[in-house]
Design an enzyme around this catalytic site. Sequence first.
Site, PDB file in Angstrom:
ATOM      1  N   HIS A   1       1.038  -1.577   0.216  1.00  0.00           N
ATOM      2  CA  HIS A   1      -0.014   0.084   0.281  1.00  0.00           C
ATOM      3  C   HIS A   1       0.600   1.219   0.279  1.00  0.00           C
ATOM      4  CE1 HIS A   1      -4.400  -1.482   1.706  1.00  0.00           C
ATOM      5  NE2 HIS A   1      -3.387  -2.557   0.335  1.00  0.00           N
TER       6      HIS A   1
ATOM      7  N   GLU B   1       1.772   3.586   2.109  1.00  0.00           N
ATOM      8  CA  GLU B   1       1.842   4.263   2.666  1.00  0.00           C
ATOM      9  C   GLU B   1       3.198   3.324   3.806  1.00  0.00           C
ATOM     10  OE1 GLU B   1      -1.464   3.080   3.257  1.00  0.00           O
ATOM     11  OE2 GLU B   1      -3.034   4.365   3.849  1.00  0.00           O
TER      12      GLU B   1
ATOM     13  N   SER C   1     -31.726  -3.789 -33.172  1.00  0.00           N
ATOM     14  CA  SER C   1     -29.927  -4.518 -32.822  1.00  0.00           C
ATOM     15  C   SER C   1     -29.678  -5.562 -34.135  1.00  0.00           C
ATOM     16  CB  SER C   1     -29.599  -4.974 -31.899  1.00  0.00           C
ATOM     17  OG  SER C   1     -30.345  -6.249 -31.363  1.00  0.00           O
TER      18      SER C   1
ATOM     19  N   ALA D   1     -31.289  -6.746 -38.177  1.00  0.00           N
ATOM     20  CA  ALA D   1     -32.842  -6.785 -39.326  1.00  0.00           C
ATOM     21  C   ALA D   1     -33.599  -7.688 -39.303  1.00  0.00           C
ATOM     22  CB  ALA D   1     -31.884  -6.402 -40.495  1.00  0.00           C
TER      23      ALA D   1
ATOM     24  N   ARG E   1     -14.006  -1.884 -22.702  1.00  0.00           N
ATOM     25  CA  ARG E   1     -13.234  -3.266 -22.320  1.00  0.00           C
ATOM     26  C   ARG E   1     -12.433  -3.242 -21.362  1.00  0.00           C
ATOM     27  NH1 ARG E   1     -14.215  -7.133 -27.612  1.00  0.00           N
ATOM     28  NH2 ARG E   1     -16.859  -7.118 -27.188  1.00  0.00           N
TER      29      ARG E   1
ATOM     30  N   LEU F   1     -14.657 -11.712 -26.579  1.00  0.00           N
ATOM     31  CA  LEU F   1     -14.488 -10.740 -25.985  1.00  0.00           C
ATOM     32  C   LEU F   1     -13.489  -9.531 -25.767  1.00  0.00           C
ATOM     33  CD1 LEU F   1     -17.375 -11.897 -23.861  1.00  0.00           C
ATOM     34  CD2 LEU F   1     -17.544 -10.208 -25.405  1.00  0.00           C
TER      35      LEU F   1
ATOM     36  N   LEU G   1     -30.500 -10.764 -20.968  1.00  0.00           N
ATOM     37  CA  LEU G   1     -29.281 -11.382 -19.332  1.00  0.00           C
ATOM     38  C   LEU G   1     -29.268  -9.099 -18.716  1.00  0.00           C
ATOM     39  CD1 LEU G   1     -27.167 -12.485 -17.819  1.00  0.00           C
ATOM     40  CD2 LEU G   1     -25.842 -11.274 -19.337  1.00  0.00           C
TER      41      LEU G   1
END
Lengths: 358, 358
Positions: free
Chosen positions: A54, A56, A169, A171, A192, A212, A281
């Site tokens: 950390h 400190e 989203s 056709a 991302r 992804l 989702l």
Amino acid sequence: MTITPAEHAAMGRALELAARGPARGPNPRVGCVLLAPDGRVLGEGHHRGAGTPHAEVDALAGVRAAHGEGAARGATAVVTLEPCNHRGRTGPCAGALLDAGVARVVHAQHDPNPAAAGGAARLRAAGVDVVGGPMADDARTLNATWTRAVELGRPVVTWKLATSLDGRSAAADGTSRWISGRAARHDVHRLRAGVDAVLVGTGTALADDPDLRVRHVPVEGAQPARVVVGVRDLPPSSRLAQAARSGEPVHHLRTRDPRAALDALWALEHRHVLLEGGPTLAAAFWRAGLVDEVVAYVAPVLLGAGTLAVTDLGIGTIADAVRLDVSDVAVLPADTGDPADPTDTTTVRLTMRPRKES
Amino acid sequence: MTITPAEHAAMGRALELAARGPARGPNPRVGCVLLAPDGRVLGEGHHRGAGTPHAEVDALAGVRAAHGEGAARGATAVVTLEPCNHRGRTGPCAGALLDAGVARVVHAQHDPNPAAAGGAARLRAAGVDVVGGPMADDARTLNATWTRAVELGRPVVTWKLATSLDGRSAAADGTSRWISGRAARHDVHRLRAGVDAVLVGTGTALADDPDLRVRHVPVEGAQPARVVVGVRDLPPSSRLAQAARSGEPVHHLRTRDPRAALDALWALEHRHVLLEGGPTLAAAFWRAGLVDEVVAYVAPVLLGAGTLAVTDLGIGTIADAVRLDVSDVAVLPADTGDPADPTDTTTVRLTMRPRKES
């Protein structure tokens, strides 16, 4: 309580140091400057990410190395976040400051983490002079998403939504490449790159076989985790299943409950997740009140039919519609300038937060 | 061909004068400056709207009044649009310039109107020195919509589209007040004030009983005509039927054919019409390729169900989607600043033109 000009300057420096830390991950970005009783800078430090000291402790180690044991005795620690009082991967900072004989602590943001808080109280109980609050807004802004996640006790959820101007989203025949312009598609990689995990439902995973991963833009540290939520299996040949077998950070959370999914992601130390879809989702997260931010890419395309980008939010009448407060509108320009190129259009990006009704 | 510095300066002045004319209506905005052979300004004029003298005639009248008959003999007429050669409500300007003995004509924009064109040729045939083209882009910009309408031979059509972020125009139970924020609703009146006629289908007229007048913003000249397109009757008690009985300019065009409706509107001397809905009429115009501009108000609201703002454009696959080129994106802010007021949200306005595929 007031602080000295030297402490104020040191806090500014500590904020600069803090900003060098990683912007994502389980820990906040923290900087620390140690001042001698006369206001001279003894040393400085910052946190470099989970598993490293950390701020400190980093600053104390530097002072010890430069000036020897005991050099921090009677010093003032100026730190951007209240020193922690819990033992995680590293020991509590409050204890380290006491061990070093620090006499005064000036911190900016109060620790929003119930598990870590109590550092200031422990220091005070041990006789240290503690001042909290100066430049707290700056410190909070530096760790805005982390702070929010800690306060919520779950990862912050950003929902990425891509839609035609008329809410589609894909056709009528299911084709969807490309609705958004190229600049918008690249912009999603920037989104991302700023999160700990990217989420899709099994429906999207099965339909699109997405990768992804972050491409096109640099990633600070590791790629975000890739997460599939839902009970159906993915075929072993899918990109995500293959990546998991290769040991890449891919998780399949076998639940339909968004809260359960977020609890699991929290346990995996994810503090900010990007919900990329699909509509089932996303609607489940929305209905559960678990969407904190919406980033919508609105493409100037009309379809008049086809798959709807958003479905079934449980809203029956206009009075129940959830309004979003717009924090940013950006025009992502076409980048080829070729009007005959249908894959390249200007896209409008809206960044919004659901309005909490009073 | 070149023009003199005095002529260049006079054209700048003529453009200023032209801009004083009415921005809508059947006629373009035109300005004219008459120069003596030595470059001195003899007089100036501009067109003030249908039924009033054209700019050249206005300028000649001024010169005659100030300096007597014959004062324009040998002069140069600097005019923002090619002098007309047809007799409408007023005589042809080419003839008036010849009668006055003008020796040279410098005009900016060429006349796009096949019925009015030929003025330059007539002047040249009579021995006048004619230069066309200088500052033509500025002149065309001043009358952009009129020019487009004349070139198309029909009114320019702007489609106003208001939608939630997910493509809905009303919630599941039909409620729709208010999806757009207040600033967006007022902005629609600004749109109306800039056109000659506001169009709705009988479906919208029957469902909403709209008034369609311009409110909240000033109107230059008369209110735009209010037009219902479709074969169904409106009840005598409807606002539009009542307005028609009061002698206000309300028209019911009993056709389902957008081209026939535009022909009728053209015959009524409308050059720019605002298509306000509903989706059936808008889709008919769109499928016929008769939408020139789309102004979409996208409200940051999610509904997830309800009436779709756009339906049935005859597009089956993404390759057939009509892309729109975005010319302007504006954020219309919430104006109360009261986050608890659901009728007031920021709305994003996109101004677009259908991309003509090459």
